[in-house]
Scaffold this motif. Structure first.
Motif, PDB file in Angstrom:
ATOM      1  N   PRO A  66       0.801  -1.232   0.000  1.00  0.00           N
ATOM      2  CA  PRO A  66       0.000   0.000   0.000  1.00  0.00           C
ATOM      3  C   PRO A  66       0.833   1.281   0.000  1.00  0.00           C
ATOM      4  CG  PRO A  66       0.024  -0.951   2.197  1.00  0.00           C
ATOM      5  CD  PRO A  66       0.725  -1.932   1.289  1.00  0.00           C
ATOM      6  N   ALA A  67       0.340   2.261  -0.711  1.00  0.00           N
ATOM      7  CA  ALA A  67       0.863   3.621  -0.621  1.00  0.00           C
ATOM      8  C   ALA A  67       0.023   4.340   0.433  1.00  0.00           C
ATOM      9  CB  ALA A  67       0.758   4.334  -1.965  1.00  0.00           C
ATOM     10  N   ARG A  68       0.631   5.330   1.088  1.00  0.00           N
ATOM     11  CA  ARG A  68      -0.039   6.042   2.174  1.00  0.00           C
ATOM     12  C   ARG A  68       0.071   7.557   1.967  1.00  0.00           C
ATOM     13  NH1 ARG A  68      -0.931   1.883   5.426  1.00  0.00           N
ATOM     14  NH2 ARG A  68       0.601   0.305   5.884  1.00  0.00           N
ATOM     15  N   TYR A  69      -0.724   8.275   2.732  1.00  0.00           N
ATOM     16  CA  TYR A  69      -0.707   9.732   2.693  1.00  0.00           C
ATOM     17  C   TYR A  69       0.720  10.263   2.789  1.00  0.00           C
ATOM     18  CZ  TYR A  69      -1.012  14.515   4.323  1.00  0.00           C
ATOM     19  OH  TYR A  69      -0.826  15.852   4.466  1.00  0.00           O
ATOM     20  N   ASP A  70       1.028  11.223   1.929  1.00  0.00           N
ATOM     21  CA  ASP A  70       2.281  11.959   1.867  1.00  0.00           C
ATOM     22  C   ASP A  70       3.450  11.172   1.274  1.00  0.00           C
ATOM     23  OD1 ASP A  70       3.243  14.582   2.179  1.00  0.00           O
ATOM     24  OD2 ASP A  70       4.440  13.989   3.917  1.00  0.00           O
ATOM     25  N   ASP A  71       3.210   9.927   0.850  1.00  0.00           N
ATOM     26  CA  ASP A  71       4.271   9.190   0.158  1.00  0.00           C
ATOM     27  C   ASP A  71       4.609   9.894  -1.153  1.00  0.00           C
ATOM     28  OD1 ASP A  71       4.404   7.162   2.042  1.00  0.00           O
ATOM     29  OD2 ASP A  71       3.330   5.680   0.822  1.00  0.00           O
ATOM     30  N   LEU A  72       5.877   9.893  -1.486  1.00  0.00           N
ATOM     31  CA  LEU A  72       6.317  10.371  -2.792  1.00  0.00           C
ATOM     32  C   LEU A  72       6.431   9.144  -3.691  1.00  0.00           C
ATOM     33  CD1 LEU A  72       7.221  12.728  -4.560  1.00  0.00           C
ATOM     34  CD2 LEU A  72       9.571  12.281  -3.792  1.00  0.00           C
ATOM     35  N   LEU A  73       5.634   9.120  -4.745  1.00  0.00           N
ATOM     36  CA  LEU A  73       5.571   7.974  -5.651  1.00  0.00           C
ATOM     37  C   LEU A  73       6.215   8.310  -6.982  1.00  0.00           C
ATOM     38  CD1 LEU A  73       1.864   6.883  -5.061  1.00  0.00           C
ATOM     39  CD2 LEU A  73       3.918   6.185  -3.801  1.00  0.00           C
ATOM     40  N   ARG A  74       6.735   7.289  -7.634  1.00  0.00           N
ATOM     41  CA  ARG A  74       7.234   7.407  -9.003  1.00  0.00           C
ATOM     42  C   ARG A  74       6.386   6.488  -9.867  1.00  0.00           C
ATOM     43  NH1 ARG A  74      12.044   5.700  -8.307  1.00  0.00           N
ATOM     44  NH2 ARG A  74      11.975   3.719  -9.407  1.00  0.00           N
ATOM     45  N   VAL A  75       5.783   7.054 -10.893  1.00  0.00           N
ATOM     46  CA  VAL A  75       4.971   6.282 -11.835  1.00  0.00           C
ATOM     47  C   VAL A  75       5.774   6.149 -13.119  1.00  0.00           C
ATOM     48  CG1 VAL A  75       2.777   6.139 -13.087  1.00  0.00           C
ATOM     49  CG2 VAL A  75       2.855   7.215 -10.811  1.00  0.00           C
ATOM     50  N   GLU A  76       6.135   4.913 -13.452  1.00  0.00           N
ATOM     51  CA  GLU A  76       6.871   4.642 -14.682  1.00  0.00           C
ATOM     52  C   GLU A  76       5.895   4.159 -15.745  1.00  0.00           C
ATOM     53  OE1 GLU A  76      11.020   3.264 -12.505  1.00  0.00           O
ATOM     54  OE2 GLU A  76       9.825   1.773 -13.566  1.00  0.00           O
ATOM     55  N   VAL A  77       6.006   4.733 -16.930  1.00  0.00           N
ATOM     56  CA  VAL A  77       5.077   4.426 -18.018  1.00  0.00           C
ATOM     57  C   VAL A  77       5.860   4.019 -19.253  1.00  0.00           C
ATOM     58  CG1 VAL A  77       3.200   5.313 -19.455  1.00  0.00           C
ATOM     59  CG2 VAL A  77       3.481   6.165 -17.116  1.00  0.00           C
ATOM     60  N   ARG A  78       5.388   2.960 -19.872  1.00  0.00           N
ATOM     61  CA  ARG A  78       5.953   2.493 -21.140  1.00  0.00           C
ATOM     62  C   ARG A  78       4.809   2.272 -22.128  1.00  0.00           C
ATOM     63  NH1 ARG A  78       9.330   0.236 -17.419  1.00  0.00           N
ATOM     64  NH2 ARG A  78      11.529   0.183 -17.949  1.00  0.00           N
ATOM     65  N   LEU A  79       5.049   2.564 -23.374  1.00  0.00           N
ATOM     66  CA  LEU A  79       4.145   2.156 -24.437  1.00  0.00           C
ATOM     67  C   LEU A  79       4.578   0.745 -24.805  1.00  0.00           C
ATOM     68  CD1 LEU A  79       1.884   2.914 -26.415  1.00  0.00           C
ATOM     69  CD2 LEU A  79       3.648   3.820 -27.935  1.00  0.00           C
ATOM     70  N   THR A  80       3.728  -0.251 -24.532  1.00  0.00           N
ATOM     71  CA  THR A  80       4.161  -1.642 -24.678  1.00  0.00           C
ATOM     72  C   THR A  80       3.628  -2.330 -25.926  1.00  0.00           C
ATOM     73  OG1 THR A  80       2.322  -2.422 -23.308  1.00  0.00           O
ATOM     74  CG2 THR A  80       4.403  -1.927 -22.186  1.00  0.00           C
ATOM     75  N   GLU A  81       2.580  -1.789 -26.529  1.00  0.00           N
ATOM     76  CA  GLU A  81       2.036  -2.422 -27.734  1.00  0.00           C
ATOM     77  C   GLU A  81       1.238  -1.398 -28.522  1.00  0.00           C
ATOM     78  OE1 GLU A  81      -0.351  -6.504 -28.838  1.00  0.00           O
ATOM     79  OE2 GLU A  81      -0.947  -5.443 -27.027  1.00  0.00           O
ATOM     80  N   VAL A  82       1.398  -1.450 -29.835  1.00  0.00           N
ATOM     81  CA  VAL A  82       0.608  -0.609 -30.733  1.00  0.00           C
ATOM     82  C   VAL A  82       0.003  -1.520 -31.790  1.00  0.00           C
ATOM     83  CG1 VAL A  82       0.655   1.233 -32.443  1.00  0.00           C
ATOM     84  CG2 VAL A  82       2.024   1.434 -30.368  1.00  0.00           C
ATOM     85  N   ARG A  83      -1.279  -1.371 -31.969  1.00  0.00           N
ATOM     86  CA  ARG A  83      -1.985  -2.092 -33.023  1.00  0.00           C
ATOM     87  C   ARG A  83      -2.605  -1.078 -33.971  1.00  0.00           C
ATOM     88  NH1 ARG A  83      -4.292  -7.685 -31.500  1.00  0.00           N
ATOM     89  NH2 ARG A  83      -2.505  -8.496 -30.377  1.00  0.00           N
ATOM     90  N   ARG A  84      -3.275  -1.580 -34.980  1.00  0.00           N
ATOM     91  CA  ARG A  84      -3.874  -0.714 -35.997  1.00  0.00           C
ATOM     92  C   ARG A  84      -4.694   0.422 -35.387  1.00  0.00           C
ATOM     93  NH1 ARG A  84      -8.682  -0.650 -37.877  1.00  0.00           N
ATOM     94  NH2 ARG A  84      -9.194   0.174 -39.900  1.00  0.00           N
ATOM     95  N   ALA A  85      -5.501   0.122 -34.377  1.00  0.00           N
ATOM     96  CA  ALA A  85      -6.401   1.130 -33.814  1.00  0.00           C
ATOM     97  C   ALA A  85      -6.383   1.150 -32.288  1.00  0.00           C
ATOM     98  CB  ALA A  85      -7.822   0.878 -34.319  1.00  0.00           C
ATOM     99  N   SER A  86      -5.277   0.700 -31.695  1.00  0.00           N
ATOM    100  CA  SER A  86      -5.202   0.731 -30.234  1.00  0.00           C
ATOM    101  C   SER A  86      -3.749   0.805 -29.770  1.00  0.00           C
ATOM    102  CB  SER A  86      -5.870  -0.502 -29.628  1.00  0.00           C
ATOM    103  OG  SER A  86      -5.146  -1.680 -29.932  1.00  0.00           O
ATOM    104  N   ALA A  87      -3.602   1.179 -28.512  1.00  0.00           N
ATOM    105  CA  ALA A  87      -2.287   1.245 -27.883  1.00  0.00           C
ATOM    106  C   ALA A  87      -2.427   0.750 -26.451  1.00  0.00           C
ATOM    107  CB  ALA A  87      -1.757   2.672 -27.895  1.00  0.00           C
ATOM    108  N   ARG A  88      -1.372   0.093 -25.983  1.00  0.00           N
ATOM    109  CA  ARG A  88      -1.349  -0.426 -24.612  1.00  0.00           C
ATOM    110  C   ARG A  88      -0.171   0.211 -23.877  1.00  0.00           C
ATOM    111  NH1 ARG A  88      -2.116  -6.383 -22.339  1.00  0.00           N
ATOM    112  NH2 ARG A  88      -0.839  -6.233 -20.472  1.00  0.00           N
ATOM    113  N   PHE A  89      -0.457   0.736 -22.688  1.00  0.00           N
ATOM    114  CA  PHE A  89       0.556   1.328 -21.834  1.00  0.00           C
ATOM    115  C   PHE A  89       0.740   0.451 -20.606  1.00  0.00           C
ATOM    116  CE2 PHE A  89      -1.060   4.873 -24.263  1.00  0.00           C
ATOM    117  CZ  PHE A  89       0.048   5.653 -24.511  1.00  0.00           C
ATOM    118  N   GLY A  90       1.991   0.265 -20.194  1.00  0.00           N
ATOM    119  CA  GLY A  90       2.310  -0.474 -18.980  1.00  0.00           C
ATOM    120  C   GLY A  90       2.788   0.486 -17.904  1.00  0.00           C
ATOM    121  N   TYR A  91       2.494   0.162 -16.638  1.00  0.00           N
ATOM    122  CA  TYR A  91       2.790   1.054 -15.520  1.00  0.00           C
ATOM    123  C   TYR A  91       3.444   0.305 -14.370  1.00  0.00           C
ATOM    124  CZ  TYR A  91      -0.914   3.527 -17.978  1.00  0.00           C
ATOM    125  OH  TYR A  91      -1.689   4.116 -18.946  1.00  0.00           O
ATOM    126  N   ARG A  92       4.311   1.014 -13.665  1.00  0.00           N
ATOM    127  CA  ARG A  92       4.862   0.558 -12.387  1.00  0.00           C
ATOM    128  C   ARG A  92       4.777   1.752 -11.438  1.00  0.00           C
ATOM    129  NH1 ARG A  92       9.564  -2.890 -11.799  1.00  0.00           N
ATOM    130  NH2 ARG A  92      10.676  -0.978 -11.315  1.00  0.00           N
TER     131      ARG A  92
END
Length: 135
Positions: A66-92
């Motif tokens: 769990p994350a809690r109040y006042d925590d400093l978080l880092r959100v990592e984002v990657r574009l993991t898949e691209v198709r003809r009419a869609s895209a998928r993003f992955g997160y940590r």
């Protein structure tokens, strides 16, 4: 990969002081917006220039700690898949080096009337450099 830092506000937490589970999707969105911005775009410009939108059509989150109040978080984002009419993003989501959550969102490419459209080449040319993406 693009990383964004954010601090947990009191309104993100439940009565126990733990981040409410659905707020991780908001964290994903904040990271995704910064990912797009880091690629030289603004989501608003995408809508106005191309007259297209990228609504979420699938979302998944796995919670590890769990994350809690006042925590400093880092959100990592990657574009993991691209198709003809869609895209998928992955997160940590991390607090320091501790992995708190992982997940993904899938976005359809639609016109402003909601009809599925091919991803514009100009958008892909901006989003793909530096990413290890399945197509």
């Amino acid at each position: 990969m693009v990383a964004t830092e954010l601090r947990v506000i009191y309104g993100d937490t439940d009565k126990m002081g733990i981040v409410y589970y659905a707020n991780y999707l908001r964290f994903f969105e904040a990271g995704r917006n910064e990912f797009i911005r880091a690629k030289g775009l603004r989501y608003r410009d995408f809508e106005e220039l191309h007259r297209l939108a990228l609504p979420v059509v699938d979302a998944q989150v796995s919670y590890r700690s769990p994350a809690r109040y006042d925590d400093l978080l880092r959100v990592e984002v990657r574009l993991t898949e691209v198709r003809r009419a869609s895209a998928r993003f992955g997160y940590r989501v991390l607090r320091g080096e501790e992995l708190l959550a992982t997940g993904h969102t899938v976005h359809a490419c639609v016109d402003l009337d909601g009809r599925v459209q091919r991803m514009p080449r100009a958008l892909l040319d901006r989003l793909l450099p530096g990413e290890d993406v399945a197509t």
